[in-house]
Design a protein around this motif. Structure first.
Motif, PDB file in Angstrom:
ATOM      1  N   LEU A  22       0.575  -1.331   0.015  1.00 44.30           N
ATOM      2  CA  LEU A  22       0.011   0.190  -0.138  1.00 44.30           C
ATOM      3  C   LEU A  22       0.855   1.154   0.176  1.00 44.30           C
ATOM      4  CD1 LEU A  22      -2.969  -0.870   2.327  1.00 44.30           C
ATOM      5  CD2 LEU A  22      -2.890  -1.031  -0.054  1.00 44.30           C
ATOM      6  N   TYR A  23       2.067   1.188   0.815  1.00 52.73           N
ATOM      7  CA  TYR A  23       2.726   2.409   0.943  1.00 52.73           C
ATOM      8  C   TYR A  23       3.515   2.753  -0.573  1.00 52.73           C
ATOM      9  CZ  TYR A  23       6.281   5.968   2.356  1.00 52.73           C
ATOM     10  OH  TYR A  23       7.316   6.631   2.052  1.00 52.73           O
ATOM     11  N   PRO A  24       3.954   1.732  -1.006  1.00 51.07           N
ATOM     12  CA  PRO A  24       5.042   1.892  -2.434  1.00 51.07           C
ATOM     13  C   PRO A  24       3.833   2.488  -3.348  1.00 51.07           C
ATOM     14  CG  PRO A  24       5.731   0.023  -1.449  1.00 51.07           C
ATOM     15  CD  PRO A  24       4.373   0.437  -0.459  1.00 51.07           C
ATOM     16  N   LEU A  25       2.514   1.818  -3.485  1.00 56.58           N
ATOM     17  CA  LEU A  25       1.498   2.249  -4.377  1.00 56.58           C
ATOM     18  C   LEU A  25       1.302   3.720  -4.112  1.00 56.58           C
ATOM     19  CD1 LEU A  25      -0.509  -0.720  -4.596  1.00 56.58           C
ATOM     20  CD2 LEU A  25       0.785  -0.102  -6.472  1.00 56.58           C
ATOM     21  N   ALA A  26       0.976   3.907  -2.991  1.00 54.73           N
ATOM     22  CA  ALA A  26       0.527   5.480  -2.810  1.00 54.73           C
ATOM     23  C   ALA A  26       1.564   6.488  -2.917  1.00 54.73           C
ATOM     24  CB  ALA A  26       0.131   5.529  -1.140  1.00 54.73           C
ATOM     25  N   VAL A  27       2.740   6.163  -2.755  1.00 55.27           N
ATOM     26  CA  VAL A  27       3.945   6.979  -3.032  1.00 55.27           C
ATOM     27  C   VAL A  27       4.139   7.114  -4.548  1.00 55.27           C
ATOM     28  CG1 VAL A  27       6.465   7.451  -2.747  1.00 55.27           C
ATOM     29  CG2 VAL A  27       5.192   6.829  -0.801  1.00 55.27           C
ATOM     30  N   ALA A  31       3.594  10.598  -6.719  1.00 55.62           N
ATOM     31  CA  ALA A  31       4.474  11.010  -7.564  1.00 55.62           C
ATOM     32  C   ALA A  31       4.176  11.110  -8.963  1.00 55.62           C
ATOM     33  CB  ALA A  31       5.759  10.084  -7.573  1.00 55.62           C
ATOM     34  N   GLN A  32       3.456  10.229  -9.475  1.00 61.17           N
ATOM     35  CA  GLN A  32       2.940  10.198 -10.872  1.00 61.17           C
ATOM     36  C   GLN A  32       1.933  11.416 -11.233  1.00 61.17           C
ATOM     37  OE1 GLN A  32       3.946   8.849 -13.618  1.00 61.17           O
ATOM     38  NE2 GLN A  32       5.187   7.117 -12.613  1.00 61.17           N
ATOM     39  N   LEU A  33       1.175  11.653 -10.178  1.00 58.32           N
ATOM     40  CA  LEU A  33       0.114  12.800 -10.210  1.00 58.32           C
ATOM     41  C   LEU A  33       0.679  14.181 -10.035  1.00 58.32           C
ATOM     42  CD1 LEU A  33      -2.828  13.432 -10.248  1.00 58.32           C
ATOM     43  CD2 LEU A  33      -2.790  13.291  -7.783  1.00 58.32           C
ATOM     44  N   LEU A  34       1.700  14.389  -9.197  1.00 56.24           N
ATOM     45  CA  LEU A  34       2.238  15.704  -8.859  1.00 56.24           C
ATOM     46  C   LEU A  34       3.396  15.915  -9.495  1.00 56.24           C
ATOM     47  CD1 LEU A  34       1.949  15.722  -4.951  1.00 56.24           C
ATOM     48  CD2 LEU A  34       0.294  16.595  -6.494  1.00 56.24           C
ATOM     49  N   PHE A  35       4.392  14.960  -9.719  1.00 58.14           N
ATOM     50  CA  PHE A  35       5.523  15.153 -10.527  1.00 58.14           C
ATOM     51  C   PHE A  35       5.953  14.104 -11.498  1.00 58.14           C
ATOM     52  CE2 PHE A  35       6.225  16.119  -5.818  1.00 58.14           C
ATOM     53  CZ  PHE A  35       6.081  17.523  -6.038  1.00 58.14           C
ATOM     54  N   PRO A  36       5.235  14.075 -12.640  1.00 55.86           N
ATOM     55  CA  PRO A  36       5.067  12.898 -13.480  1.00 55.86           C
ATOM     56  C   PRO A  36       6.423  13.065 -14.301  1.00 55.86           C
ATOM     57  CG  PRO A  36       3.649  14.588 -14.229  1.00 55.86           C
ATOM     58  CD  PRO A  36       3.999  14.874 -12.907  1.00 55.86           C
ATOM     59  N   GLY A  37       6.976  14.220 -14.562  1.00 56.15           N
ATOM     60  CA  GLY A  37       8.196  14.134 -15.237  1.00 56.15           C
ATOM     61  C   GLY A  37       9.214  13.626 -14.388  1.00 56.15           C
ATOM     62  N   GLU A  38       9.505  14.005 -13.431  1.00 59.10           N
ATOM     63  CA  GLU A  38      10.537  13.674 -12.340  1.00 59.10           C
ATOM     64  C   GLU A  38      10.415  12.059 -12.077  1.00 59.10           C
ATOM     65  OE1 GLU A  38       8.688  16.292 -11.983  1.00 59.10           O
ATOM     66  OE2 GLU A  38      10.186  17.952 -11.676  1.00 59.10           O
TER      67      GLU A  38
END
Length: 206
Positions: A22-27, A31-38
Motif C-alpha cells: 500500500l505505501y509504495p503504491l500510494a507514493v 509522484a505520478q500525479l504531482l511530479f510525472p516528469g521527475e
C-alpha cells in the motif's frame, strides 16, 4: 503458544501489506500525479518527441560543435548503472597524469578560450554522472562551439545565459547549466551539429 504464533503471523502480514504494497503504491501514485516528469526519470525529448537522454545523467559529448561535460569515471564513462568517482587522492600520480592529459586536450581543442581551464572540466564528479556545468565552464567553451558552428560567439553565449539555472530555492547549490539541454538548444537555434555526435534517441553517450 499457537495463539502467540498466530498473532505474530497476522502482524507480519499486516506490516507486509502496509509497507510492502500500500505505501509504495500510494507514493508512486502521488509522484505520478504531482511530479510525472521527475517520477519517470526526467527524460528529455528532441523536437520529434524522441527520448535523447535524462536531465539527471551526463552524456559524453565530444564533437567541437557541442559543449562538453565534466570527465566521468562511471564505468566506461557516463554509465548510469555504474555511478562512481575515481577515488583518486590528491597525491595520486595517476590523477596527476590524467589531469595533465585533460589540460593538454582542452587547451588544444579550445585555443580561443579565455583564461585558465576551469577545474571542473579536468576533474570528475563524485557520481561520474553530473549533467551540469557552471556557467563559467560553459562560457569558457563558447568560442570553440561558435567556430565549429560558424556563428558569432555572442550568439552562443546568449544561449548559455538563457539556460542558466539559479540556486535551488534561492539558497541551495550554485548556478548551473544542463549540458544536454544546452546542446539541444544549440541544435534548435542553429541547426544540428555537423556529423555524428549530437543528442540522439536511445544514446547515453553520443
Amino acid at each position: 503458544m499457537f495463539s502467540t504464533l498466530l498473532t505474530a503471523l497476522r502482524a507480519c502480514v499486516v506490516t507486509l501489506v502496509l509497507t510492502g504494497l500500500l505505501y509504495p503504491l500510494a507514493v508512486t501514485g502521488l509522484a505520478q500525479l504531482l511530479f510525472p516528469g521527475e517520477a519517470n526519470g526526467s527524460l528529455v525529448t528532441d523536437d520529434r518527441g524522441r527520448v535523447v537522454g535524462s536531465a539527471l545523467i551526463g552524456q559524453g559529448f565530444t564533437r567541437a560543435e557541442y559543449f562538453h561535460p565534466r570527465p566521468s569515471a562511471a564505468g566506461a564513462g557516463y554509465d548510469g548503472a555504474a555511478s562512481s568517482g575515481s577515488n583518486l587522492g590528491p597525491t595520486s600520480l595517476k590523477l596527476k597524469a590524467r589531469a595533465a592529459a585533460e589540460l593538454e586536450r582542452l587547451r588544444r581543442e579550445n585555443p580561443e578560450a579565455p583564461g585558465p581551464v576551469p577545474a571542473e572540466l579536468v576533474t570528475t564528479s563524485a557520481s561520474g554522472l553530473d549533467p551540469h556545468l557552471s556557467p563559467e565552464a560553459a562560457r569558457w567553451q563558447a568560442a570553440r562551439v561558435a567556430r565549429a558552428r560558424g556563428v558569432a560567439p555572442e550568439r552562443v553565449l546568449a544561449v548559455v545565459d538563457a539556460l542558466v539555472e539559479g540556486r535551488t530555492f534561492g539558497v541551495l547549490g550554485e548556478p548551473r547549466v544542463n549540458v544536454l539541454l544546452l546542446n539541444l538548444a544549440l541544435d534548435r537555434r542553429f541547426g544540428p551539429g555537423v556529423g555524428d555526435g549530437g543528442p540522439r534517441p536511445g544514446r547515453g553517450v553520443p
